[in-house]
Design a protein around this motif. Structure first.
Motif, PDB file in Angstrom:
ATOM      1  N   TYR A   1      85.595  42.566  52.910  1.00  0.00           N
ATOM      2  CA  TYR A   1      85.490  41.059  53.135  1.00  0.00           C
ATOM      3  C   TYR A   1      86.747  40.461  52.290  1.00  0.00           C
ATOM      4  O   TYR A   1      87.295  39.576  52.462  1.00  0.00           O
TER       5      TYR A   1
ATOM      6  N   GLN B   1      82.015  43.344  59.252  1.00  0.00           N
ATOM      7  CA  GLN B   1      80.543  42.988  59.808  1.00  0.00           C
ATOM      8  C   GLN B   1      80.477  41.700  60.886  1.00  0.00           C
ATOM      9  O   GLN B   1      80.031  41.771  61.711  1.00  0.00           O
ATOM     10  N   LYS B   2      81.570  40.715  60.528  1.00  0.00           N
ATOM     11  CA  LYS B   2      81.662  39.813  61.491  1.00  0.00           C
ATOM     12  C   LYS B   2      83.215  39.364  61.554  1.00  0.00           C
ATOM     13  O   LYS B   2      83.796  38.920  60.827  1.00  0.00           O
TER      14      LYS B   2
ATOM     15  N   ILE C   1      84.612  35.908  61.104  1.00  0.00           N
ATOM     16  CA  ILE C   1      84.975  35.529  59.724  1.00  0.00           C
ATOM     17  C   ILE C   1      86.151  36.067  59.171  1.00  0.00           C
ATOM     18  O   ILE C   1      86.764  35.448  58.469  1.00  0.00           O
ATOM     19  N   TYR C   2      86.217  37.342  59.764  1.00  0.00           N
ATOM     20  CA  TYR C   2      87.500  37.988  59.198  1.00  0.00           C
ATOM     21  C   TYR C   2      88.985  37.264  59.320  1.00  0.00           C
ATOM     22  O   TYR C   2      89.818  37.179  58.829  1.00  0.00           O
TER      23      TYR C   2
ATOM     24  N   ARG D   1      89.123  34.439  60.059  1.00  0.00           N
ATOM     25  CA  ARG D   1      89.180  33.059  59.552  1.00  0.00           C
ATOM     26  C   ARG D   1      89.998  33.283  58.248  1.00  0.00           C
ATOM     27  O   ARG D   1      90.832  32.487  57.740  1.00  0.00           O
TER      28      ARG D   1
ATOM     29  N   ILE E   1      76.758  42.436  51.996  1.00  0.00           N
ATOM     30  CA  ILE E   1      78.226  42.260  52.679  1.00  0.00           C
ATOM     31  C   ILE E   1      79.025  43.351  51.818  1.00  0.00           C
ATOM     32  O   ILE E   1      79.069  43.637  50.769  1.00  0.00           O
TER      33      ILE E   1
END
Lengths: 247, 250
Positions: A130, A22-23, A26-27, A29, A125
């Motif tokens: 994630y 999704q982003k 963020i992944y 990180r 999410i």
């Protein structure tokens, strides 16, 4: 429960894990965080075990090679082959299955029973992606480095303990570890490492993700994760060995 | 608007939710009440898709949620904030990171804008200055308030609360109830609260569904519930001596 049920559910979970993030930022990180959590924290145990195992293999080899027909450099050669082909890629990965696998299964399992995974799902999410994708990616990135370090320390440990105990000489050992070196064996070893990294993280994540119940079940998931990861590591080690060592 | 139409759910041979229909009023605090084990939480989990319905419809703004594909469901879920019974805060993140999480995932706000929103949400639930604490360092009531801050961070249209005051002392329970009620009114959110706490019913119940043995047994509001003649509801409402002595006039 039916093994086909688990196999089917595992592949369905993997399909969700590898669906589009999704982003991406963020992944990334998360991957960096997991590299630290899975990889860097495993360094001490890998270093200690590798040094000692290298030393033990060297001393045992030297003790066993009593025939005058066996050249003295065979000790170094045997140590290198044992460490490079089996100890570092397989045995160290079995140890990592225990350390990293149980950690992953219990972390995700605890998140499941405390509804943290439900919270992710309700936010919209992809919880599987994630939580699991960064762990798989991190392990695939960091495991080869860990195993390379293990190989180096194992061979160094053999040298340090072999020479200091008088089991071999410096010249014979150094000559032995260079003798008959075939680079494709490194491809074989690192192929195994990549496969095992995937098995350890994905199987452990699977058991953690589908934990139901309470603390007792988290413990059971953790145990199942280690047991099945280890069995699969040995199974795939056999399969890959057959593939690479065909005449 | 959310509406349930004849939803059913069975687990093995247990028929847990039986043909439940109900309309949740927009911008109001809607309550699902009933005894423990009557199917309240299952109904909520069916509504948000944590369980699949066996039959029936869950309508969100005209869309039948169970029939949507995963992407469409995710779009609706982005409009939902949920307060779980245990808070379900992420253990590895600070309070600030927990509240900021939905903003990180779904918005393109700048760091400063996110920080402002986080501070506002924490202030709203009276947790200002606790940004750097981890969930393990919070009391039960603080965890619930922090979870409420996270639920409201992304301006949800629907707020689901699963037993928001279970395990809390009466004073903290009232604070949580008031927060839920205030947030519902201020931001015109449709709120669905699961509870078996009669204080909550009397404090915030604007539209109530009483669930008994998996069925929608009674619907009404907080004023109607006290004058009910329905035997099962009456037994539930006036189970405690306090309720009997305080509200029963005859």
């Amino acid at each position: 429960m039916n093994p086909f049920f688990h196999i089917g559910r595992y592949f369905m979970l993997m399909f969700r894990v590898f669906s589009r993030p999704q982003k991406v930022s963020i992944y990334w990180r998360q991957i960096i965080h997991e590299i630290n959590s899975i990889g860097i924290s495993s360094l001490p145990i890998i270093a200690i075990i590798s040094i000692f195992m290298g030393g033990i293999i060297t001393i045992q080899a030297a003790f066993g090679f009593t025939s005058p027909l066996v050249p003295l450099y065979a000790v170094g050669f045997t140590t290198r082959e044992s460490i490079m082909l089996e100890f570092s890629p397989t045995v160290v990965c079995l140890i990592l299955a225990g350390k990293v696998g149980s950690n992953i299964a219990s972390e995700i399992g605890a998140m499941r029973i405390t509804e943290q995974i439900d919270a992710l799902d309700i936010m919209g999410i992809n919880s599987a992606g994630y939580l699991i994708f960064p762990k798989i990616a991190a392990s695939i990135i960091i495991f080869p480095f860990l195993i390379a370090l293990s190989m180096f320390l194992g061979i160094w440990g053999g040298y340090a303990m072999g020479v200091s105990s008088g089991a071999t000489t410096e010249y014979q050992y150094v000559f032995g570890i260079q003798a008959f070196f075939e680079p494709w064996k490194l491809y074989y070893s690192f192929t195994k490492v990549l496969v095992f990294a995937f098995i350890i993280t994905s199987v452990s994540s699977y058991y953690g993700y589908y934990t139901t119940g309470g603390a007792l079940e988290v413990g059971k998931s953790s145990t199942s994760a280690v047991v099945y990861s280890s069995i699969l590591i040995l199974l795939f080690s056999l399969i890959l060995t057959n593939l690479f060592f065909q005449r | 608007m959310i509406e349930l139409r004849n939803i059913n759910k069975t687990f093995g041979d247990r028929h847990v939710v039986k043909d439940v229909s109900f309309k949740f009023q927009e911008g109001k605090t809607n309550l699902i009440i009933g005894e423990s084990g009557c199917g309240k939480t299952t109904i909520m989990k069916l509504m948000v898709g944590l369980h699949e319905v066996d039959s029936g419809d869950v309508i969100f703004d005209g869309a039948n949620f169970p029939k949507l594909d995963r992407k469409e469901k995710q779009e609706i879920r982005k409009k939902i904030g949920m307060l779980f019974q245990g808070g379900a805060l992420f253990d590895s993140q600070t309070l600030e990171e927990n509240v900021s999480f939905p903003l990180d995932m779904f918005t393109e706000l700048s760091k400063a804008e996110k920080q402002d929103r986080v501070n506002f949400c924490l202030q709203r639930v009276k947790l200002e200055g606790k940004n750097k604490l981890y969930p393990a360092e919070l009391s039960g009531g603080m965890k619930k308030r922090a979870a409420l801050a996270r639920a409201m961070a992304n301006n949800p249209r629907y707020l689901f609360c699963d037993e928001p005051n279970s395990g809390l002392d009466p004073k903290t329970s009232i604070i949580i109830d008031e927060l839920i009620s205030d947030i519902t009114q201020e931001y015109n959110i449709t709120t669905i609260v699961i509870t078996h706490d009669m204080n909550s019913v009397i404090e915030i119940g604007q539209n109530i569904m009483f669930v008994h043995k998996g069925e929608n047994w009674w619907t009404g509001d907080k004023t109607e519930i006290l004058g009910t003649k329905n035997k099962e509801l009456f037994d539930f409402v006036f189970a405690s001596e306090f309720m009997k002595s305080f509200f029963k006039k005859d």
